[in-house]
Design a protein around this motif. Structure first.
Motif, PDB file in Angstrom:
ATOM      1  N   ALA A   1       0.833  -1.206   0.000  1.00 32.84           N
ATOM      2  CA  ALA A   1       0.000   0.000   0.000  1.00 32.84           C
ATOM      3  C   ALA A   1       0.866   1.253   0.000  1.00 32.84           C
ATOM      4  CB  ALA A   1      -0.921  -0.004   1.217  1.00 32.84           C
TER       5      ALA A   1
ATOM      6  N   THR B   1       2.328   1.795  -3.433  1.00 31.97           N
ATOM      7  CA  THR B   1       1.288   2.271  -4.346  1.00 31.97           C
ATOM      8  C   THR B   1       1.024   3.746  -4.123  1.00 31.97           C
ATOM      9  OG1 THR B   1       0.260   0.099  -4.386  1.00 31.97           O
ATOM     10  CG2 THR B   1      -1.103   1.941  -5.097  1.00 31.97           C
TER      11      THR B   1
ATOM     12  N   GLU C   1      -7.412   4.606  -6.491  1.00 34.30           N
ATOM     13  CA  GLU C   1      -6.500   4.565  -5.356  1.00 34.30           C
ATOM     14  C   GLU C   1      -6.380   5.941  -4.720  1.00 34.30           C
ATOM     15  OE1 GLU C   1      -2.813   2.768  -6.395  1.00 34.30           O
ATOM     16  OE2 GLU C   1      -3.749   0.864  -6.981  1.00 34.30           O
TER      17      GLU C   1
END
Length: 551
Positions: free
Chosen positions: A3, A6, A100
């Motif tokens: 995460a 990202t 995202e």
């Protein structure tokens, strides 16, 4: 750990490719809507389709561009039906697990509230093969209820909310771009994000870095609001002094978004050659009209064209093309059956009128002379099927009345249908499954009209007035059928009467006889239309032209 990687990767200016040398200039493209995929419902119509195709071609060409848009909680609206089949507008919350959170958050001042939080989600390039698109939302923890609702509805009917949306897209978007490391070019796709230009000007961004696209000659698409109200509301990023405000206002105390953008931009473009002429005449005398160049809208071939059509066209394989057209007509007619209970015949010529419902587009032009229309509908020698589809703006009651009138009229007529749910997937089905794409705007009112391009890519022949992009493409009876051109200054009642008469005549004397009596000639028209639309009206050409001529 994943995460964090990202978040880091997509909270900086990032592309999954090294930008091509000719497209290396960093560009931020601001648009109120992007139509990238059926499942991402943040668009209403043509402006979004255009922006979506642009971002797809930017990806294909490895351009150093990002989109700045809005994450609409309820989208535009979901189009349904009331008990009597008339239009029903539904607001359904949307959730997207493929977006995202970038972790990027800024604050903007709106109507005295100096701490409205704006957060950026990102559509990764590899999700739908597009340039990265940063989507802004105020539905953020810490915002009050009213602030959280700013990004609820695309083109919210409340005027104050609309102004707030422009501030979020413009100033919020510009601040997000700053956090991404800045950019060389700020491109406003229509005037909705105008506050960005005011904010950037105060930040020392040069005029040479700001460009603008105007999309319509329609008054509703060129927003104009009271300057004092906008100043109080925070539209300019700060409170302008009286002399400063006076310099910005036109037509009394008004701020015209298009005029302001034209004044501040280095260069601007209209979206067809005809639209450039119309725009220069419209804005002449206000400053900036001389900057307007034509960059004709286009659509992404890879996304819109059926692959089997493409193969058959390249080989000039009529048999394969016709076989595929029949198959896709059957697919479309399953939807017609599901929605209306009517069985359509794939052997019968099928006409589609599908786009945003607006008065000047004249969805009901075929109904102008009911006797002539009935003659066409009942002609056994040249049978015809007609489908309408499209979304009226939910507060455009005249357009809704037209939609509902067509529903009522067609309900008990076996070869007429009105479909709901006009979004990307239905648009594709209508273009691949129709024989004729009907386009009926009053001349000079349609800036471009890209639906006819993607129809032509899929073997649906344009039957159209000579407006928008059509003068750049059409060869009457060679790649399309074009109604005789009227003088656009005629009273609209006279235009409608004459255009309807011409429409009936072209159908009766040309379209229907050729389709049924000269199928080989019809197929030549179909193939010629594809040849003439590719590559000139593909967004690859358009995306190249933007870099070369605007950026």
């Amino acid at each position: 750990m994943v995460a964090t990687e990202t978040l880091s990767k997509y909270s900086t200016w990032h592309h999954p490719y090294t930008p091509a040398k000719e497209f290396n200039k960093r560009t931020a493209y601001f648009s109120m809507e992007f139509a990238i995929h059926q499942g991402l419902k943040i668009y209403s119509g043509g402006l979004g389709f255009l922006a979506g195709s642009h971002m797809r071609s930017a990806y294909d060409l490895k351009q150093n561009i990002v989109g700045i848009g809005m994450l609409w909680k309820y989208g535009y609206y979901d189009q349904g039906r009331n008990k009597d089949q008339t239009l029903q507008t539904n607001s359904i919350e949307k959730n997207y697990n493929f977006l995202e959170d970038t972790g990027l958050e800024v604050e903007v001042e709106i109507n005295g509230n100096s701490s409205v939080k704006v957060r950026a989600m990102v559509l990764r390039p590899d999700t739908f093969r597009s340039a990265p698109i940063y989507l802004l939302t105020t539905d953020v923890e810490g915002n009050d209820y009213l602030s959280r609702t700013i990004t609820d509805y695309l083109y919210d009917a409340n005027e104050q909310t609309r102004v707030a949306q422009s501030i979020v897209l413009g100033i919020g978007g510009a601040k997000i771009v700053e956090l991404l490391g800045g950019t060389d070019v700020y491109h406003l796709n229509e005037g909705h994000a105008l506050p960005a230009f005011y904010y950037l000007r105060d930040r020392g961004i040069k005029k040479s870095q700001m460009v603008f696209t105007t999309h319509t000659p329609e008054k509703g698409g060129n927003e104009e609001r009271d300057g004092y109200h906008l100043n109080h509301f925070g539209f300019f990023g700060r409170t302008l002094s009286e002399p400063e405000l006076q310099k910005e206002m036109v037509n009394g105390n008004m701020i015209n978004y298009t005029i302001s953008a034209l004044r501040m931009a280095k260069k601007a473009n209209a979206v067809s050659k005809l639209h450039a002429k119309v725009s220069k005449a419209m804005w002449n005398g206000h400053g900036g009209a001389n900057k307007i160049i034509p960059i004709t809208n286009a659509q992404n071939l890879e996304f819109w064209q059926d692959k089997d059509f493409q193969k058959a066209w390249k080989k000039k394989d009529t048999k394969a093309f016709v076989k595929r057209k029949i198959a896709l007509k059957k697919e479309l007619f399953e939807l017609v059956l599901d929605q209306t209970g009517k069985l359509f015949d794939p052997k019968i010529l099928t006409i589609v009128w599908a786009r945003r419902f607006a008065g000047y587009k004249r969805a009901d032009l075929l109904l102008y002379d009911m006797q002539r229309f009935q003659n066409i509908l009942k002609n056994q020698n040249y049978p015809v099927q007609i489908i309408w589809a499209g979304k009226p703006y939910p507060m455009d009651f005249s357009a809704i009345d037209t939609f509902n009138h067509l529903v009522s009229f067609s309900k008990n007529v076996s070869n007429l249908a009105v479909l709901t749910g006009y979004e990307i997937e239905l648009s594709k089905k209508l273009k691949t499954g129709s024989d004729v794409w009907l386009n009926t705007p009053r001349i000079t009112r349609e800036a471009s009209g890209t639906s006819g391009m993607t129809a032509a890519m899929n073997g649906s022949v344009n039957l159209t007035t000579n407006d928008g992009w059509i003068p750049e493409f059409a060869k009457d009876e060679k790649n399309s059928f074009v109604l005789p051109e009227l003088e656009h200054t005629l009273p609209i009642e006279e235009q409608d009467k004459l255009d309807s008469q011409h429409l009936y005549a072209v159908l009766e004397d040309k379209v229907l006889p050729i389709y049924y009596e000269k199928p080989e000639v019809w197929q030549e028209i179909v193939f010629q239309a594809i040849t003439d639309v590719v590559p000139e009206f593909t967004s690859e050409r358009m995306a190249r032209q933007y870099y070369k001529e605007l950026y």
